[in-house]
Design a protein around this motif. Structure first.
Motif, PDB file in Angstrom:
ATOM      1  N   PHE A  42       0.826  -1.202   0.000  1.00 43.51           N
ATOM      2  CA  PHE A  42       0.000   0.000   0.000  1.00 43.51           C
ATOM      3  C   PHE A  42       0.865   1.258   0.000  1.00 43.51           C
ATOM      4  N   PHE A  43       1.942   1.264   0.775  1.00 40.74           N
ATOM      5  CA  PHE A  43       2.849   2.422   0.781  1.00 40.74           C
ATOM      6  C   PHE A  43       3.429   2.631  -0.617  1.00 40.74           C
ATOM      7  N   GLU A  44       3.941   1.550  -1.205  1.00 43.20           N
ATOM      8  CA  GLU A  44       4.611   1.661  -2.504  1.00 43.20           C
ATOM      9  C   GLU A  44       3.652   2.046  -3.622  1.00 43.20           C
ATOM     10  N   SER A  45       2.399   1.657  -3.511  1.00 43.24           N
ATOM     11  CA  SER A  45       1.433   1.978  -4.564  1.00 43.24           C
ATOM     12  C   SER A  45       0.713   3.303  -4.318  1.00 43.24           C
ATOM     13  N   GLY A  46       0.971   3.928  -3.166  1.00 46.98           N
ATOM     14  CA  GLY A  46       0.348   5.211  -2.874  1.00 46.98           C
ATOM     15  C   GLY A  46      -1.064   5.110  -2.329  1.00 46.98           C
ATOM     16  N   LYS A  47      -1.459   3.932  -1.879  1.00 50.39           N
ATOM     17  CA  LYS A  47      -2.811   3.747  -1.352  1.00 50.39           C
ATOM     18  C   LYS A  47      -2.923   4.095   0.127  1.00 50.39           C
ATOM     19  N   ARG A  48      -1.795   4.142   0.804  1.00 51.52           N
ATOM     20  CA  ARG A  48      -1.790   4.466   2.235  1.00 51.52           C
ATOM     21  C   ARG A  48      -0.606   5.359   2.538  1.00 51.52           C
ATOM     22  N   ARG A  49      -0.757   6.169   3.581  1.00 48.07           N
ATOM     23  CA  ARG A  49       0.389   6.943   4.042  1.00 48.07           C
ATOM     24  C   ARG A  49       0.900   6.290   5.322  1.00 48.07           C
ATOM     25  N   ALA A  50       2.150   6.517   5.591  1.00 49.42           N
ATOM     26  CA  ALA A  50       2.782   5.928   6.769  1.00 49.42           C
ATOM     27  C   ALA A  50       2.524   6.801   7.994  1.00 49.42           C
ATOM     28  N   SER A  51       2.432   6.159   9.141  1.00 48.83           N
ATOM     29  CA  SER A  51       2.384   6.915  10.388  1.00 48.83           C
ATOM     30  C   SER A  51       3.738   7.575  10.585  1.00 48.83           C
ATOM     31  N   LEU A  52       3.796   8.552  11.462  1.00 46.54           N
ATOM     32  CA  LEU A  52       5.067   9.213  11.745  1.00 46.54           C
ATOM     33  C   LEU A  52       6.093   8.199  12.248  1.00 46.54           C
ATOM     34  N   GLU A  53       5.666   7.345  13.159  1.00 42.11           N
ATOM     35  CA  GLU A  53       6.571   6.325  13.715  1.00 42.11           C
ATOM     36  C   GLU A  53       7.070   5.382  12.621  1.00 42.11           C
ATOM     37  N   MET A  54       6.177   4.937  11.730  1.00 41.66           N
ATOM     38  CA  MET A  54       6.572   4.035  10.647  1.00 41.66           C
ATOM     39  C   MET A  54       7.529   4.741   9.690  1.00 41.66           C
ATOM     40  N   ALA A  55       7.252   5.988   9.356  1.00 44.79           N
ATOM     41  CA  ALA A  55       8.125   6.744   8.460  1.00 44.79           C
ATOM     42  C   ALA A  55       9.522   6.886   9.066  1.00 44.79           C
ATOM     43  N   GLU A  56       9.585   7.168  10.354  1.00 42.96           N
ATOM     44  CA  GLU A  56      10.880   7.284  11.030  1.00 42.96           C
ATOM     45  C   GLU A  56      11.610   5.946  11.053  1.00 42.96           C
ATOM     46  N   ASP A  57      10.877   4.867  11.316  1.00 40.76           N
ATOM     47  CA  ASP A  57      11.490   3.532  11.312  1.00 40.76           C
ATOM     48  C   ASP A  57      12.031   3.171   9.935  1.00 40.76           C
TER      49      ASP A  57
END
Length: 94
Positions: A42-57
């Protein structure tokens, strides 16, 4: 000569490129950041955005240079555009 159009860098494209450069599959990356493979898709296809914590990880795991980290996280946190999201359930009529 026709100019070459380049697509704007999105979080999904950046994530996929970094994952590929490090020789990771979606499954391996999901395991490393403790999320589902579907979420990485989902992240790679642009269907979802990452949480701040996930983006930092992800930034830490993929070794984003400090100078680029803020932009990586900004892109990860951008709202998903409805044109790139696929409706999972059709609207119901009342």
């Amino acid at each position: 000569m026709t100019p070459v159009l380049t697509s704007p860098l999105t979080f999904g494209r950046w994530l996929k490129r970094l994952r590929s450069q490090q020789g990771l599959t979606q499954e391996q990356l999901a395991e490393l950041v403790n999320c589902s493979v579907q979420m990485i898709r989902f992240f790679e296809s642009g269907k979802r955005r990452a949480s701040l914590e996930m983006a930092e990880d992800l930034a830490e795991l993929l070794q984003i240079p400090p100078a680029d980290c803020a932009e990586f996280i900004r892109l990860a946190r951008q709202p998903v555009e409805s044109s790139s999201a696929v409706a999972e359930d059709p609207p119901t009529e009342v």
